[in-house]
Enzyme design. Structure first.
Site, PDB file in Angstrom:
ATOM      1  N   VAL A 266       4.886 -17.692 -11.706  1.00 20.10           N
ATOM      2  CA  VAL A 266       5.518 -18.967 -12.010  1.00 20.10           C
ATOM      3  C   VAL A 266       5.514 -19.840 -10.756  1.00 20.10           C
ATOM      4  CG1 VAL A 266       7.667 -20.074 -12.716  1.00 20.10           C
ATOM      5  CG2 VAL A 266       6.945 -17.943 -13.798  1.00 20.10           C
TER       6      VAL A 266
ATOM      7  N   GLY B 151       0.971 -22.674  -9.746  1.00 22.36           N
ATOM      8  CA  GLY B 151       0.186 -23.864 -10.018  1.00 22.36           C
ATOM      9  C   GLY B 151      -1.048 -23.659 -10.867  1.00 22.36           C
TER      10      GLY B 151
ATOM     11  N   THR C   4      -3.332 -17.835 -19.061  1.00 27.52           N
ATOM     12  CA  THR C   4      -2.467 -16.736 -19.496  1.00 27.52           C
ATOM     13  C   THR C   4      -1.118 -16.785 -18.793  1.00 27.52           C
ATOM     14  OG1 THR C   4      -3.357 -15.248 -17.815  1.00 27.52           O
ATOM     15  CG2 THR C   4      -4.459 -15.281 -19.939  1.00 27.52           C
TER      16      THR C   4
ATOM     17  N   ASP D 161      -2.150 -27.646   0.973  1.00 26.24           N
ATOM     18  CA  ASP D 161      -1.555 -28.846   1.565  1.00 26.24           C
ATOM     19  C   ASP D 161      -0.142 -28.570   2.059  1.00 26.24           C
ATOM     20  OD1 ASP D 161      -1.308 -28.554  -1.366  1.00 26.24           O
ATOM     21  OD2 ASP D 161       0.045 -30.277  -1.212  1.00 26.24           O
TER      22      ASP D 161
ATOM     23  N   LEU E  73      -5.823  14.780   8.782  1.00 29.17           N
ATOM     24  CA  LEU E  73      -6.969  15.122   9.617  1.00 29.17           C
ATOM     25  C   LEU E  73      -7.084  16.622   9.828  1.00 29.17           C
ATOM     26  CD1 LEU E  73      -6.628  12.284  12.290  1.00 29.17           C
ATOM     27  CD2 LEU E  73      -8.410  12.471  10.538  1.00 29.17           C
TER      28      LEU E  73
ATOM     29  N   SER F 240      -9.752  14.580   2.395  1.00 26.14           N
ATOM     30  CA  SER F 240      -9.900  13.397   1.521  1.00 26.14           C
ATOM     31  C   SER F 240      -9.662  12.113   2.312  1.00 26.14           C
ATOM     32  CB  SER F 240      -8.960  13.489   0.319  1.00 26.14           C
ATOM     33  OG  SER F 240      -7.659  13.897   0.665  1.00 26.14           O
TER      34      SER F 240
END
Length: 630
Positions: A34, A37, A110, A167, A462, A542
């Site tokens: 909201v 813009g 939307t 702006d 690690l 990982s």
């Protein structure tokens, strides 16, 4: 032998009063929090694209004056509902057309509120491009992450993040750069095929349809120039033929054809094809587009296919090439958005619609609910309206379907109430559960929902940080104190990265692709063990966030990430295997943490710092946390 097209009298088709526009139609979904813009941005596009009729402009001028605004409010061009105009928010999905010399565009404005997530899902589901507005002054909000999650989930091919209201920050490049860095960090766990950032001011018109002189530091194109240059057609659909049959056409005894639209790939006369589900194989003999025979039909063309053999083909069957059919299964998992206030729960009977296929089914489990603003997973007994979740679905018979990431048309589905016939949820197929027992093993209405999977504790860190030592210690406690931990009757399994590489994954090297495959295999094994009730401790480096996110996606709500942290100086001092010394001498290429990157978890479920805590403290910290989980 083929039969001629039926020649019974038919009215001549009406001649169009205007020639067909050859420009491609591109669907765009826009979203934003909201006051970011987005409606003003769309109004600016329509205004500068000369897509506003005189009576529309008069109505907008009148509406702006009625709300006491000095200037014309361009947002009113898309905020069509009275409630939206009064509250100055967007509730429904507003669609508007405009065009350039190259392309036609269908804009879907939307809503931004969390309670209208289903509307956002609807607007983005068919989009080739998503434009997300972010306020340059305020920065990203929880809704920003929610919208990004949805467009990532729906695999929208192109995503543009328009940093609006430049702006308000004096068109400052540092403010824009800082915001882009923050957004990249916030969205690092999401996947986008093409992600772009553009600084704009919708109110003034900077970088919307034309480049702005106020931001000479930005060398890229405006939003409209970007839209006109995107290679949308090449990303729109995969090459595999998918032709869902809409109906069988038999106007006379000697003519039978099958009507439908090519949703991916193309089909030509002479192609060997298969009809799914099932093993039926035949050949395409004719393709009709209206009154004309054509040699080939491509994506988006509605045609009639005639086949060499008279087969029992019905609405919902899918015609594919014999060499690349869809998988067939009677069970799958999908990510859904709940579309009805009745909600969704495990055990609910549903009618599942996949393309033209309709089949009875049941929600066998809610794997987890997804917080689209934080990306966290949580257990849920029932899903309310607008909830996002991953669910398991069992079908009464096998169907042909693809994973959504592979084919957006044949990997999407709807869940419909079988009695009241209203839509319950819309979703995308994320995993084909071919490892489940046959659908007819238990009657659909009486089939109990499966018990929840056992937890998987994923220790990442690690080499030398202490992952394996901690996993062994915690497993020993779980085995000897199962009753205290709520783990009675459950075995405990350790999947150690080094041990798995010596066995199951001994064929893998240490390239980026091989490491990703290593993590994927371990995650798949962990999920299978978890589904069978085994508590799993994975000790795996990982190194990349995307790898761990993939493991989380495979394992589901049972996944718990534990970061084992230790600084490099301490690791080099410990160096139990001498690996850091060898890596520093250049004897080991691509060693994680030295010559290969490690991305620490941004938001793990638990963090253990073995450089500041001794072994007993670390074990007790993990043990206390696991007790709370179990």
């Amino acid at each position: 032998m083929t039969h001629p097209h039926p020649t019974h009298p038919q009215p001549a088709p009406p001649q169009p009063t205007h020639p067909v526009d050859p420009r491609p139609l591109i669907r765009i979904a826009t979203a934003g929090s909201v006051d970011d813009g987005k409606s003003t941005f769309l109004g600016r596009l329509l205004y500068e694209g000369n897509a506003i009729l005189d009576d529309q402009w008069t109505a907008v001028q009148r509406a702006s004056a009625a709300t006491g605004e000095a200037d014309v409010n361009l947002a009113l061009l898309t905020d069509g509902l009275r409630a939206e105009r009064e509250q100055k928010i967007t509730i429904d999905v507003a669609y508007r057309h405009f065009a350039t010399a190259r392309r036609r565009y269908l804009l879907a404005d939307t809503p931004g509120h969390a309670q209208y997530t289903r509307n956002m899902m609807t607007g983005a589901s068919t989009a080739e491009v998503a434009i997300l507005l972010v306020d340059a002054e305020r920065g990203p909000t929880p809704q920003t992450r929610r919208h990004a999650f949805i467009v990532s989930l729906l695999r929208v091919p192109h995503v543009i993040i328009a940093v609006n209201k430049m702006d308000r920050v004096g068109y400052a490049e540092p403010a824009y750069d800082a915001l882009v860095r923050q957004l990249r960090t916030d969205l690092a766990r999401l996947e986008f095929a093409d992600l772009r950032f553009i600084p704009i001011s919708a109110l003034v018109g900077d970088n919307v349809s034309r480049r702005s002189a106020a931001m000479p530091w930005y060398p890229g194109p405006s939003v409209l120039e970007t839209l006109d240059s995107l290679e949308v057609e090449t990303r729109r659909t995969p090459v595999e033929l998918r032709f869902p049959v809409q109906l069988a056409v038999r106007p006379s005894a000697d003519f039978r054809a099958y009507a439908g639209t090519v949703v991916s790939g193309q089909v030509s006369v002479g192609d060997p094809v298969r009809i799914q589900p099932g093993p039926r194989v035949t050949t395409v003999t004719e393709i009709w587009a209206g009154p004309d025979r054509i040699p080939t039909a491509s994506v988006g063309e509605a045609v009639l296919l005639r086949l060499a053999d008279d087969l029992d083909i019905a609405r919902g069957d899918v015609i594919v090439r014999t060499g690349n059919p869809s998988p067939e299964t009677d069970a799958f998992e999908g990510t859904v958005c709940v579309m009805h206030e009745t909600g969704l729960a495990a055990g609910d009977a549903v009618q599942v619609q996949i393309g033209r296929q309709e089949v009875a089914g049941q929600i066998t489990d809610i794997r987890y609910e997804i917080n689209a603003e934080t990306f966290h997973r949580a257990d849920a007994a029932r899903l309310p309206l607008n909830a996002l979740a991953r669910v398991a679905v069992r079908l009464s018979r096998p169907v042909a379907l693809d994973r959504y990431e592979h084919n957006r048309d044949t990997g999407a589905f709807l869940l419909v109430d079988p009695v009241r016939h209203h839509g319950l949820a819309a979703g995308v197929v994320t995993h084909l559960r071919t490892d489940l027992p046959p659908a007819d093993a238990v009657p659909t209405q009486s089939r109990p929902a499966p018990s929840r999977p056992a937890p998987v504790f994923w220790l990442t860190g690690l080499s030398g940080a202490g992952k394996s030592t901690l996993a062994e210690s915690v497993a020993t406690r779980l085995r000897s104190n199962g009753q205290q931990a709520g783990a009675t009757g459950r075995s405990v399994v350790i999947l150690d990265g080094d041990a798995v590489r010596r066995g199951v994954n001994r064929d893998l090297g240490y390239s980026a692709e091989a490491r990703t495959e290593n993590v994927r295999r371990i995650a798949e094994i962990a999920r299978l063990l978890s589904d069978q009730g085994h508590i799993v401790l994975c000790s795996v480096i990982s190194p990349l966030a995307a790898q761990r996110e993939s493991a989380r996606e495979i394992i589901g709500s049972a996944f718990h990430e534990i970061a084992i942290v230790c600084d490099l100086a301490t690791l080099r001092q410990r160096d139990p295997k001498g690996l850091y010394a060898r890596a520093d001498r250049g004897e080991i290429a691509e060693f994680t943490g030295v010559s290969s990157p490690y991305e620490p978890p941004s938001n793990p479920d638990l963090t253990i710092d073995t450089s500041t805590e001794n072994l007993s403290e670390s074990i007790q910290k993990i043990w206390t946390w696991i007790l709370a989980k179990l």
